[in-house]
Structures are given as C-alpha cells and as structure tokens.
Design a protein around this motif. Structure first.
Motif: not given
Ligand SMILES: *[C@@H]1O[C@H](CO)[C@@H](O)[C@H](O)[C@H]1NC(C)=O
Ligand SMILES: *[C@@H]1O[C@H](CO)[C@@H](O)[C@H](O)[C@H]1NC(C)=O
Ligand SMILES: *[C@@H]1O[C@H](CO)[C@@H](O)[C@H](O)[C@H]1NC(C)=O
Ligand SMILES: *[C@@H]1O[C@H](CO)[C@@H](O)[C@H](O)[C@H]1NC(C)=O
Ligand SMILES: *[C@@H]1O[C@H](CO)[C@@H](O)[C@H](O)[C@H]1NC(C)=O
Length: 327
Positions: A106-108, A275-279, A153-154
């Motif tokens: 998914q990337g995360n 965790l947040a989306d890509n962060i 993650p959102a």
C-alpha cells in the motif's frame, strides 16, 4: 469427502513448500480469502508474492465491516489488502525483539513490536494493536494470523486532529502552511503538544507570519525518520529541516531528545512513530525555536530575532499573556 479432507489437513503439518493461497486456505480464515478473491488484481499479486502477509481472522474482519468498512468497495478493499502484504525479506517473528517497520504494498508501513505476550502489529493512529495469534510459513515467506484488521494511516490533518494536536494545526493555518503540510509526503513531523504551544503564547503573539512559518518548518524533516532509526544511531547531528535551521537529535538511553538553536533545553518526544499517510509524526513537549536571525537562503525570508526581546520566555519565566494566536 469434505470431512476426510478436513481430517487430512488437520493431521498433516503444513510444509513450508505450500503456496500462500494453500496455506491461507488451510488456516481456515475464510473471510480474508473471500476478500482476496473479490479483488482479482490482489489475488494475482499474492499468487507469486514473496514476503510477509498479515491475515486478519474472520472475527477481526467482521468487526471491521461492522465498524463501516465496505468490503464491496474495490478501492477500499484494495487499499486494506495491500496494507496487509509486506514484500521483501520475510518477517518470521522468531527471536524478534524491539520494533521494526515493514513497508507494505500500500506504500505505508506497519510496525511490528515485540511485547511480553508475543508480537503486536501497529497500524493507523487510534486502531488497536493487532496480536499475532499464529505464524505459518509458506513457500515465499510467512503468514501471520492477526486478531485485528490493519488500517492504513489517514492523512496528516486527520491524524493531527485525532491526536489532539490542535494548536499545531491552528499555527499552520495562521502561517499559511496548512495546505502545504497537507500535501507533504516522505517527511517526518515533530508536532508540539497544545501545552507546548501554550508555554510560548506570549512570544508567539510577537511573531510575524514569516517568523512563525520558519519556526513551523523547523518541525519538518525531509524523509522518514523512525524512532528506531534514532535509537540505532544514538545521535543525529545537524538534521536538515524544511526551514534552513537544523536540529540535533539524540537518544539518551531513555528518551529521544530534539535540540534547536534557541531552546534552553531539548524537546522530549512523548509519543513516537504516529503514522500518517506517507508521514511519520513524533509528538514533542516543547516548540522548537530556531535562530530567526540566521541567514536564510530558502523561500522563507530572514526575519529578525525576536527571542532576545522576549528572552524571559525561554528561561522558565512562565506564560504572562494568553495569546489568541493558536486558539
Ligand atoms: C518469489 O520468489 C521465487 C523464488 O525465488 C521467484 O521465482 C519468484 O519470481 C518471486 N516472485 C516475485 C513476484 O518476485
Ligand atoms: C459499498 O460499495 C459498493 C461498491 O462501490 C457500493 O455500491 C455500495 O453502495 C457501498 N455500500 C455502502 C453501504 O456504502
Ligand atoms: C486536548 O488538548 C486540550 C488543550 O490542551 C486539553 O484540554 C484536552 O484534555 C486534550 N484532550 C486529549 C484527549 O488529550
Ligand atoms: C524520501 O526522502 C529522503 C530524504 O530526503 C530521500 O533520500 C528519499 O529518496 C525519499 N524517498 C522517496 C520514496 O521519495
Ligand atoms: C533522558 O531525557 C529525559 C527527558 O529530558 C530525562 O527525563 C531522562 O532522565 C534522561 N535519561 C538519561 C539516561 O539521561
């Protein structure tokens, strides 16, 4: 026939040479299998997948559906399924200590954490940790049966809101950085608590928008830096931020500490690896204060140093004005 097949499957230990789909079928968690089968692209990927698959139990997926997950929504189903598959070196869990991040399709990432009862897998902020209840080898790696669905993650704004980082969000809006930050990816954000912002309320009231911008961008590091990276390195000097200011990051054996030029004592990370989306977000107890008089070359203009005029703020004189800046 069905009965004798079930007996045979139960009597024979699963060999590692079995395929992922066969091992998953043997595990008897049918909801996940049905979900995978409903997304042909995922089924194709998993048929030749090498790595780690986290497999929620039927009960876990039922609870997620009850909580509003629409398994018929192809986008949602794909997103959740991809978040359960971590390609690459398989994570066996054997002899595992500490914590590790596994990047998913998914990337995360998900975070595996060794606890006294075994291994837990952390996903989005606010989602309970999943316990690994059983680990099964297959011919490309491991399937870990888990008792909680992993949720990707959102976005950073939703995560910061859920984590009660409302002063930070207000400050970003005041500085005109809200949409910039909402669009960031592959960064690490050091997010001060509301209490941290309250502690600099009187100085905050004297800042120009450009100065506030510089301060806030000093809280953003390019790239993903997990607490595990910091702990392994022990010390990360001169870490570049999105302002021209740098930070010194240190693990003192107990806590991760972050120092900026004008802070009398370092900020302490009080919640790591949110965790947040890509962060990834680390919540800190002190607003980081860069030297605002330092020459800058970035798009953010060089503001004059306002700290000297309000120096008492940083030696523990306490809050004298309740600035409306962040509230
Ligand atoms: C998985 O590993 C096997 C054996 O090394 C290899 O043949 C196969 O191509 C790999 N699959 C993928 C998708 O990389
Ligand atoms: C679930 O997703 C499907 C496919 O997108 C859609 O037709 C259906 O209305 C959705 N159900 C709910 C309750 O939103
Ligand atoms: C959120 O922050 C406010 C203001 O600092 C505080 O009063 C409140 O208790 C916090 N809520 C949570 C859930 O931490
Ligand atoms: C993420 O940022 C780091 C640091 O700037 C960089 O080295 C890395 O290539 C970036 N990764 C991606 C996927 O963009
Ligand atoms: C590490 O820093 C924290 C926060 O300042 C402090 O409470 C703790 O005592 C320090 N630990 C060591 C081993 O110095």
């Amino acid at each position: 026939m069905k009965f004798s097949f079930a007996l045979a499957a139960a009597a024979l230990p699963l060999a590692a040479a079995d395929t992922l789909v066969n091992v998953l079928t043997g595990a008897g968690e049918n909801t996940l299998l049905a979900l995978v089968a409903s997304v042909p692209a995922i089924l194709t990927v998993l048929e030749s997948f090498n790595g780690t698959l986290f497999a929620p139990t039927d009960a876990a997926l039922a609870a997620t559906v009850a909580a509003g997950f629409n398994a018929s929504d192809l986008t949602a189903a794909t997103n959740v399924l991809e978040y359960h598959a971590a390609p690459g070196t398989p994570f066996s869990g054997v002899g595992f200590t500490g914590s590790a991040f596994l990047t998913t399709l998914q990337g995360n990432p998900v975070e595996a954490v060794a606890v006294s009862s075994g291994i837990q897998i952390h996903s989005a902020f606010g989602i309970p940790a999943a316990n690994v209840v059983k680990s099964l080898p297959y011919d490309g790696g491991y399937i870990h049966i888990i008792d909680q669905t992993l949720i990707p993650p959102a976005n950073i704004v939703d995560v910061a809101t859920a984590a009660n980082l409302t002063s930070f969000l207000s400050a970003l809006t005041t500085a005109g950085l809200a949409s910039t930050v909402a669009g960031l990816s592959n960064v690490t954000i050091l997010a001060p608590t509301n209490t941290a912002f309250a502690a600099i309320a009187s100085v905050a009231a004297t800042l120009t928008v450009d100065q506030l911008k510089t301060i806030l961008l000093t809280h953003v590091i390019s790239g993903i830096v997990y607490s595990t990276d910091i702990i392994a390195a022990k010390s990360l000097p001169n870490v570049a931020t999105l302002s021209t200011a740098t930070l010194d990051i240190e693990f003192n054996g107990t806590n991760v500490l972050i120092s900026a030029a004008e802070n009398k004592s370092p900020a302490t990370v009080i919640a790591a690896d949110v965790l947040a989306d890509n962060i990834v977000v680390h919540v800190i107890d002190t607003v980081l204060l860069p030297d605002l008089s330092a020459p800058t070359t970035a798009v953010y203009s060089a503001p004059s140093n306002v700290y000297s005029s309000a120096a008492s703020m940083f030696v523990g004189a306490g809050v004298t004005a309740a600035a409306s800046f962040f509230f």
